[in-house]
Design an enzyme around this catalytic site. Structure first.
Site, PDB file in Angstrom:
ATOM      1  N   TYR A  33     -25.496  -0.546  28.759  1.00 15.84           N
ATOM      2  CA  TYR A  33     -24.760  -0.632  27.497  1.00 15.84           C
ATOM      3  C   TYR A  33     -24.410   0.761  27.004  1.00 15.84           C
ATOM      4  CZ  TYR A  33     -28.844   0.670  24.590  1.00 15.84           C
ATOM      5  OH  TYR A  33     -29.895   1.331  24.004  1.00 15.84           O
ATOM      6  N   LYS A 153     -28.695   4.095  30.506  1.00 14.64           N
ATOM      7  CA  LYS A 153     -28.687   3.288  29.280  1.00 14.64           C
ATOM      8  C   LYS A 153     -28.729   1.809  29.680  1.00 14.64           C
ATOM      9  CE  LYS A 153     -26.867   3.857  24.587  1.00 14.64           C
ATOM     10  NZ  LYS A 153     -28.126   3.962  23.882  1.00 14.64           N
ATOM     11  N   GLU A 185     -39.278  11.133  23.891  1.00 17.52           N
ATOM     12  CA  GLU A 185     -38.236  10.847  22.883  1.00 17.52           C
ATOM     13  C   GLU A 185     -38.742   9.745  21.970  1.00 17.52           C
ATOM     14  OE1 GLU A 185     -34.678   9.231  24.729  1.00 17.52           O
ATOM     15  OE2 GLU A 185     -35.852   8.051  26.133  1.00 17.52           O
ATOM     16  N   LEU A 209     -33.242   9.532  27.475  1.00 19.13           N
ATOM     17  CA  LEU A 209     -31.808   9.239  27.440  1.00 19.13           C
ATOM     18  C   LEU A 209     -31.089  10.522  27.001  1.00 19.13           C
ATOM     19  CD1 LEU A 209     -29.743   6.798  27.601  1.00 19.13           C
ATOM     20  CD2 LEU A 209     -29.670   7.044  25.128  1.00 19.13           C
TER      21      LEU A 209
HETATM   22  N1  PDD Z   1     -29.990   4.378  20.983  1.00 20.37           N
HETATM   23  N2  PDD Z   1     -33.060   7.762  23.152  1.00 20.37           N
HETATM   24  C1  PDD Z   1     -33.084   6.416  23.144  1.00 20.37           C
HETATM   25  C2  PDD Z   1     -34.182   5.715  23.854  1.00 20.37           C
HETATM   26  C3  PDD Z   1     -32.082   5.714  22.459  1.00 20.37           C
HETATM   27  O1  PDD Z   1     -32.089   4.365  22.463  1.00 20.37           O
HETATM   28  C4  PDD Z   1     -31.067   6.425  21.767  1.00 20.37           C
HETATM   29  C5  PDD Z   1     -29.971   5.737  21.017  1.00 20.37           C
HETATM   30  C6  PDD Z   1     -31.092   7.823  21.813  1.00 20.37           C
HETATM   31  C7  PDD Z   1     -30.018   8.656  21.141  1.00 20.37           C
HETATM   32  O2  PDD Z   1     -28.800   8.590  21.851  1.00 20.37           O
HETATM   33  P1  PDD Z   1     -27.384   8.785  21.128  1.00 20.37           P
HETATM   34  O3  PDD Z   1     -27.467  10.043  20.360  1.00 20.37           O
HETATM   35  O4  PDD Z   1     -26.420   8.837  22.238  1.00 20.37           O
HETATM   36  O5  PDD Z   1     -27.194   7.591  20.219  1.00 20.37           O
HETATM   37  C8  PDD Z   1     -32.087   8.459  22.523  1.00 20.37           C
HETATM   38  C9  PDD Z   1     -28.946   3.624  20.360  1.00 20.37           C
HETATM   39  C10 PDD Z   1     -28.653   4.024  18.962  1.00 20.37           C
HETATM   40  C11 PDD Z   1     -29.232   2.132  20.533  1.00 20.37           C
HETATM   41  O6  PDD Z   1     -29.835   1.784  21.535  1.00 20.37           O
HETATM   42  O7  PDD Z   1     -28.822   1.347  19.684  1.00 20.37           O
END
Ligand code: PDD
Length: 286
Positions: A33, A153, A185, A209
């Site tokens: 996703y 992702k 993280e 991620l």
């Molecule tokens: N998730 N690490 C993890 C495990 C995450 O799920 C996310 C973001 C991030 C930050 O990534 P970014 O800056 O690209 O949003 C780091 C999104 C918000 C979600 O799963 O809904």
């Protein structure tokens, strides 16, 4: 709310958005996703999100159902339909449904058949942006028990979702994850600490991620403003003794963590460096 769901090239009402139980996303979490924030109706860092989507697909060997131009066109047309100004666009692509069940096999681990990918998109409102006040929230600490390809992702978010549920039961925004005594993280964000005016976040490896907000904040805010910065591992003890902690993601931008379990971080005020970074971020998306 008149928002529709994009399902395999059709715009359908929420109740009509249905997927086969034989979709490999449903049976095996065999899919990826992406989540793209839109501020004032415009996508933020679309190109970076698109690159990560392509990379995730490549890493699990699912072919991209559309060309880049087709994606742009579909995203553009779909998001113009929606009622919100500030929102996240969720995109999910699964390997899909087998085209043939004549062998009588409805579920097999190996992806040996032909499949039609399922593509889903929907939007959720990001409330209170862009004028929202900086947020300070609690986080809990948990062991990072996820697999070793956290850089994909993947829709397989069972541990992330479990961790976030435990956080929410403790009235915390986030669960910060620890692997081999190092912070990786948050279960839905990247983590930064500040100690003696030096900002630290762990390097981009398979254990995190590669957050789009993380990269933007490093390259467009931290480096441009000449903050002292290190991209290196930091321990649980360093997290606990940090002067400031903040987490980043696409839906919330920057959130300061002022409480780790029941321990206060900082002096009760919004940390000066976190605040500046938050302010710079809000300016950038305005
Ligand atoms: N998730 N690490 C993890 C495990 C995450 O799920 C996310 C973001 C991030 C930050 O990534 P970014 O800056 O690209 O949003 C780091 C999104 C918000 C979600 O799963 O809904």
């Amino acid at each position: 709310m008149s928002n529709k769901i994009f399902l395999n090239d059709n715009l359908v009402d929420i109740e009509e958005a249905k997927i086969s139980v034989f979709d490999r996303g449903y049976l095996f979490s065999d899919g990826i996703y992406e989540l793209i924030p839109f501020f004032k109706g415009k996508p933020f860092l679309l190109e970076d999100h698109y690159k990560r989507l392509e990379r995730s697909l490549d890493m699990v060997d699912i072919s991209n159902p559309y060309s880049k131009a087709e994606w742009k066109d579909k995203i553009d047309r779909f998001t113009k339909e929606n009622d919100y100004k500030n929102f996240s666009l969720y995109i999910q692509i699964t390997r899909g449904v087998p085209s043939d069940f004549s062998d009588g096999i409805f579920r097999e681990h190996a992806a040996t058949k032909k499949y039609t990918s399922s593509v889903t998109m929907f939007t959720s409102e990001i409330k209170g942006f862009p004028s929202f006040a900086p947020k300070r929230e609690k986080a809990i600490i948990l062991d990072d028990k996820r697999w070793l390809q956290c850089d994909i992702k993947s829709i397989s978010l069972i541990y992330n979702a479990y961790a976030k549920t435990l956080a929410s039961r403790s009235e915390a925004y986030e669960a910060i994850l620890v692997r081999n005594n190092n912070i990786t993280e948050g279960c839905s964000s990247n983590v930064f600490i500040v100690k003696d005016n030096v900002i630290k976040t762990c390097p981009k490896t398979n254990l995190i991620l590669p957050g789009i907000t993380r990269s933007f904040i490093i390259n467009q805010i931290i480096k441009k403003n000449n903050y002292k910065f290190k991209e290196e591992n930091f321990s649980l003890n360093e997290l606990k003794s940090a002067d400031e902690i903040f987490v980043t993601n696409s839906t919330q931008g920057v959130i300061e963590i002022n409480k780790l379990d029941d321990k206060e971080i900082g002096n009760g005020e919004f940390g000066p460096i976190s605040k500046k970074i938050y302010e710079n971020f809000v300016e950038s998306v305005n």
